[in-house]
Write a protein that holds these residues in place. Structure first.
Motif, mmCIF file in Angstrom:
data_model
loop_
_atom_site.group_PDB
_atom_site.id
_atom_site.type_symbol
_atom_site.label_atom_id
_atom_site.label_comp_id
_atom_site.label_asym_id
_atom_site.label_seq_id
_atom_site.Cartn_x
_atom_site.Cartn_y
_atom_site.Cartn_z
ATOM 1 N N LYS A 67 0.407 -1.244 0.609
ATOM 2 C CA LYS A 67 0.245 -0.197 -0.116
ATOM 3 C C LYS A 67 0.897 1.413 0.224
ATOM 4 N N ILE A 68 1.572 0.822 0.889
ATOM 5 C CA ILE A 68 3.054 2.356 0.675
ATOM 6 C C ILE A 68 3.661 2.524 -0.346
ATOM 7 N N LEU A 69 3.916 1.838 -1.357
ATOM 8 C CA LEU A 69 4.486 1.890 -1.934
ATOM 9 C C LEU A 69 3.441 2.145 -3.351
ATOM 10 N N LEU A 70 2.958 1.264 -3.480
ATOM 11 C CA LEU A 70 1.180 1.724 -4.916
ATOM 12 C C LEU A 70 1.124 3.240 -4.954
ATOM 13 N N SER A 71 0.443 3.579 -3.713
ATOM 14 C CA SER A 71 0.149 5.377 -2.961
ATOM 15 C C SER A 71 1.180 5.986 -3.075
ATOM 16 N N THR A 72 2.644 5.797 -2.557
ATOM 17 C CA THR A 72 3.677 7.014 -3.477
ATOM 18 C C THR A 72 4.250 7.263 -5.131
ATOM 19 N N LEU A 73 4.143 6.317 -5.610
ATOM 20 C CA LEU A 73 3.786 6.170 -6.220
ATOM 21 C C LEU A 73 3.120 6.807 -7.182
ATOM 22 N N PHE A 74 1.466 6.605 -6.326
ATOM 23 C CA PHE A 74 0.468 7.486 -7.547
ATOM 24 C C PHE A 74 0.900 8.954 -7.161
ATOM 25 N N THR A 75 1.001 8.604 -5.585
ATOM 26 C CA THR A 75 0.361 10.317 -5.518
ATOM 27 C C THR A 75 1.950 11.347 -6.276
ATOM 28 N N SER A 76 3.339 10.546 -6.153
ATOM 29 C CA SER A 76 3.991 10.943 -6.675
ATOM 30 C C SER A 76 3.662 11.675 -7.864
ATOM 31 N N ILE A 77 3.637 10.990 -9.016
ATOM 32 C CA ILE A 77 2.824 11.308 -10.211
ATOM 33 C C ILE A 77 1.407 12.226 -10.682
ATOM 34 N N VAL A 78 1.257 11.992 -9.599
ATOM 35 C CA VAL A 78 -0.066 13.780 -9.644
ATOM 36 C C VAL A 78 0.437 13.898 -9.553
#
Length: 177
Positions: free
Chosen positions: A147-158
């Motif tokens: 969850k942390i890694l996928l959410s970090t990637l998602f938020t960073s891309i946004v």
């Protein structure tokens, strides 16, 4: 500080919190990737801001999200942690010539490498705090890490998309008269 500085940041506060509550709450990738866009308010603040004021703003933005998410201070704690670590990371990422006193966090001004290191590190710290405070257990540590890694990637891309779409390519400076 001039009044346009304050008005612009107040507007950003309301825009990012409204986006978080109205849009990002229902936008989830594979039931594990969450986008916490409200932290862009803290990340995009000017480089030279009082640490105390930064901590207060971190608490206010996190507590505002906590009120709407009913999360009992999890976002406030993670946002204060992000606000506390932001000046330390800025010191680590200081360019050879240093920062100009009026620089703002901008991908066009600071460059891709600097911006990605800055954003990814602080988003990772914030998301780690949010998800581990949420579970308060190491039983599901693997799922929490995903969850942390996928959410970090998602938020960073946004955040990169936001910078490219809405922040100007010319050198953004803040006038402190």
């Amino acid at each position: 500080m001039n009044s346009s500085f304050g008005l612009r940041n107040i507007a950003q506060f309301f825009v990012f919190v409204a986006l978080q509550i109205l849009l990002m709450d229902s936008l989830v990738l594979f039931s594990t990737g969450f986008c916490f866009i409200y932290i862009a308010f803290l990340l995009f603040l000017p480089l030279v801001i009082s640490r105390v004021w930064l901590l207060v703003l971190g608490f206010v933005v996190g507590f505002t999200v906590d009120i709407f998410y009913d999360t009992m201070g999890i976002h406030a704690a993670a946002s204060v942690l992000l606000a506390f670590l932001r000046p330390l990371l800025l010191n680590l990422l200081t360019p050879r010539d240093g920062y100009d006193s009026g620089d703002a966090v901008n991908i066009h001004t600071m460059g891709w490498r600097w911006f990605l290191a800055y954003t990814f590190t602080l988003v990772l710290v914030h998301h780690t705090a949010v998800f581990f405070l949420e579970t308060i257990s190491l039983q599901s540590a693997v799922y929490t890490m995903v969850k942390i890694l996928l959410s970090t990637l998602f938020t960073s891309i946004v955040m990169v998309i936001l910078q490219l779409l809405f922040f100007s390519a010319k050198r953004e400076r803040i006038d402190y008269r």
